[in-house]
Scaffold this motif. Sequence first.
Motif, PDB file in Angstrom:
ATOM      1  N   UNK A 113      21.449  -8.888  25.044  1.00 34.34           N
ATOM      2  CA  UNK A 113      22.223  -8.643  26.256  1.00 34.34           C
ATOM      3  C   UNK A 113      23.684  -9.046  26.056  1.00 34.34           C
ATOM      4  N   UNK A 114      23.899 -10.193  25.426  1.00 34.79           N
ATOM      5  CA  UNK A 114      25.273 -10.640  25.155  1.00 34.79           C
ATOM      6  C   UNK A 114      25.982  -9.661  24.221  1.00 34.79           C
ATOM      7  N   UNK A 115      25.260  -9.201  23.204  1.00 34.77           N
ATOM      8  CA  UNK A 115      25.855  -8.255  22.256  1.00 34.77           C
ATOM      9  C   UNK A 115      26.252  -6.962  22.962  1.00 34.77           C
ATOM     10  N   UNK A 116      25.400  -6.482  23.853  1.00 29.67           N
ATOM     11  CA  UNK A 116      25.714  -5.258  24.593  1.00 29.67           C
ATOM     12  C   UNK A 116      26.918  -5.465  25.507  1.00 29.67           C
ATOM     13  N   UNK A 117      27.002  -6.634  26.143  1.00 25.19           N
ATOM     14  CA  UNK A 117      28.140  -6.935  27.006  1.00 25.19           C
ATOM     15  C   UNK A 117      29.432  -7.006  26.190  1.00 25.19           C
ATOM     16  N   UNK A 118      29.337  -7.563  24.986  1.00 25.28           N
ATOM     17  CA  UNK A 118      30.517  -7.639  24.122  1.00 25.28           C
ATOM     18  C   UNK A 118      30.975  -6.247  23.710  1.00 25.28           C
ATOM     19  N   UNK A 119      30.010  -5.367  23.451  1.00 23.57           N
ATOM     20  CA  UNK A 119      30.361  -3.991  23.096  1.00 23.57           C
ATOM     21  C   UNK A 119      31.078  -3.303  24.250  1.00 23.57           C
ATOM     22  N   UNK A 169       2.497 -11.910  24.547  1.00 28.57           N
ATOM     23  CA  UNK A 169       3.612 -12.759  24.978  1.00 28.57           C
ATOM     24  C   UNK A 169       4.798 -11.867  25.335  1.00 28.57           C
ATOM     25  N   UNK A 170       5.347 -12.066  26.544  1.00 27.19           N
ATOM     26  CA  UNK A 170       6.467 -11.256  27.041  1.00 27.19           C
ATOM     27  C   UNK A 170       7.640 -12.176  27.395  1.00 27.19           C
ATOM     28  N   UNK A 171       8.851 -11.681  27.318  1.00 23.51           N
ATOM     29  CA  UNK A 171      10.010 -12.512  27.696  1.00 23.51           C
ATOM     30  C   UNK A 171      10.051 -12.751  29.200  1.00 23.51           C
ATOM     31  N   UNK A 172      10.776 -13.786  29.595  1.00 27.53           N
ATOM     32  CA  UNK A 172      10.892 -14.113  31.018  1.00 27.53           C
ATOM     33  C   UNK A 172      11.557 -12.981  31.788  1.00 27.53           C
ATOM     34  N   UNK A 173      12.621 -12.403  31.208  1.00 29.84           N
ATOM     35  CA  UNK A 173      13.318 -11.273  31.819  1.00 29.84           C
ATOM     36  C   UNK A 173      13.252 -10.097  30.852  1.00 29.84           C
ATOM     37  N   UNK A 174      12.388  -9.165  31.162  1.00 33.65           N
ATOM     38  CA  UNK A 174      12.197  -8.014  30.291  1.00 33.65           C
ATOM     39  C   UNK A 174      13.334  -7.003  30.468  1.00 33.65           C
ATOM     40  N   UNK A 190       9.770 -18.636  24.009  1.00 31.36           N
ATOM     41  CA  UNK A 190      11.153 -19.112  24.064  1.00 31.36           C
ATOM     42  C   UNK A 190      12.047 -18.327  23.106  1.00 31.36           C
ATOM     43  N   UNK A 191      11.547 -18.086  21.905  1.00 31.93           N
ATOM     44  CA  UNK A 191      12.328 -17.319  20.927  1.00 31.93           C
ATOM     45  C   UNK A 191      12.510 -15.869  21.385  1.00 31.93           C
ATOM     46  N   UNK A 192      11.477 -15.324  22.026  1.00 30.66           N
ATOM     47  CA  UNK A 192      11.573 -13.953  22.532  1.00 30.66           C
ATOM     48  C   UNK A 192      12.603 -13.868  23.643  1.00 30.66           C
ATOM     49  N   UNK A 193      12.671 -14.901  24.495  1.00 31.76           N
ATOM     50  CA  UNK A 193      13.703 -14.948  25.535  1.00 31.76           C
ATOM     51  C   UNK A 193      15.096 -14.987  24.906  1.00 31.76           C
ATOM     52  N   UNK A 194      15.233 -15.736  23.817  1.00 34.75           N
ATOM     53  CA  UNK A 194      16.526 -15.824  23.133  1.00 34.75           C
ATOM     54  C   UNK A 194      16.942 -14.472  22.565  1.00 34.75           C
ATOM     55  N   UNK A 195      15.956 -13.725  22.065  1.00 35.21           N
ATOM     56  CA  UNK A 195      16.263 -12.398  21.530  1.00 35.21           C
ATOM     57  C   UNK A 195      16.836 -11.511  22.629  1.00 35.21           C
ATOM     58  N   UNK A 196      16.181 -11.513  23.793  1.00 40.45           N
ATOM     59  CA  UNK A 196      16.639 -10.683  24.911  1.00 40.45           C
ATOM     60  C   UNK A 196      18.045 -11.090  25.333  1.00 40.45           C
ATOM     61  N   UNK A 197      18.298 -12.407  25.412  1.00 43.34           N
ATOM     62  CA  UNK A 197      19.621 -12.889  25.808  1.00 43.34           C
ATOM     63  C   UNK A 197      20.679 -12.514  24.776  1.00 43.34           C
ATOM     64  N   UNK A 198      20.333 -12.660  23.495  1.00 44.58           N
ATOM     65  CA  UNK A 198      21.292 -12.317  22.438  1.00 44.58           C
ATOM     66  C   UNK A 198      21.637 -10.834  22.469  1.00 44.58           C
TER      67      UNK A 198
END
Length: 238
Positions: A118-124, A35-40, A108-116
């Motif tokens: 990404x958001x954390x990196x953008x916040x940094x 299982x892979x995320x939608x956007x790797x 779906x959960x794996x996609x959420x991990x990638x998004x989270x």
Amino acid sequence: MTDYLEEQKNEIEALQSIYPDEFEGISETEFRISIYPEEQDPENPRALSLHVIYTPNYPDELPEYEIEIIQGQVPESYLSRIEQSVKQAAEESIGMAMVFSLVMIIKEELDNIVLDVKRAEEELVKEKRRKEEEAEQAKFVGTKVTRESFLDWKKKFDAEIAEKDAVARAQKAKELKGKLTGRQLFEQDKTLAMSDAGYMDEGDVSVDVSQFDKEDRAGAFDDQHKDEEENPVWKNVD
């Protein structure tokens, strides 16, 4: 009577059709689906797999399954959340084929991990940029002035001004001294008169040069007065 083997076989065929590249058959009742995320994330790729073993009475009972990390890293908190979501969905799906639903929940959960992430990196990045901007603005704002810091600055400032004034006065005096006549130097610096006394022989008389000027003027007046008496100037008076 339910034919569990037939239902299991049908589900496996459906899963092979849906996931041709991700499905890995191990036996007639055991398989693994990657299982892979939608956007790797190219820099930090992540992937999970659902390892399933059918129990004899599946789908009327839960299959044996395990969620495995096959690529990258998944924080323990996220992995626990995924396991909890899958367990709840499996228990709610008893009596029907459920593997596809479980795979979709994991994805779906794996996609959420990638998004989270990404958001954390953008916040940094934003936080870093904000700190850089604050540091740049601080250069123009300067240090906050307190009473103590002002008094300390004033003390140093006054000392600096006094030192500059002393240097300026000394320089000015040096320049003026170079321009004075011998007499002016003599009159201003009394030590010059005292220094001459050292060269006087015994019996020499000290002379006050300031008296010469007075005697010269007095003598000139007496000569003029005497001349007028001997050679009077007559004026015609109408």
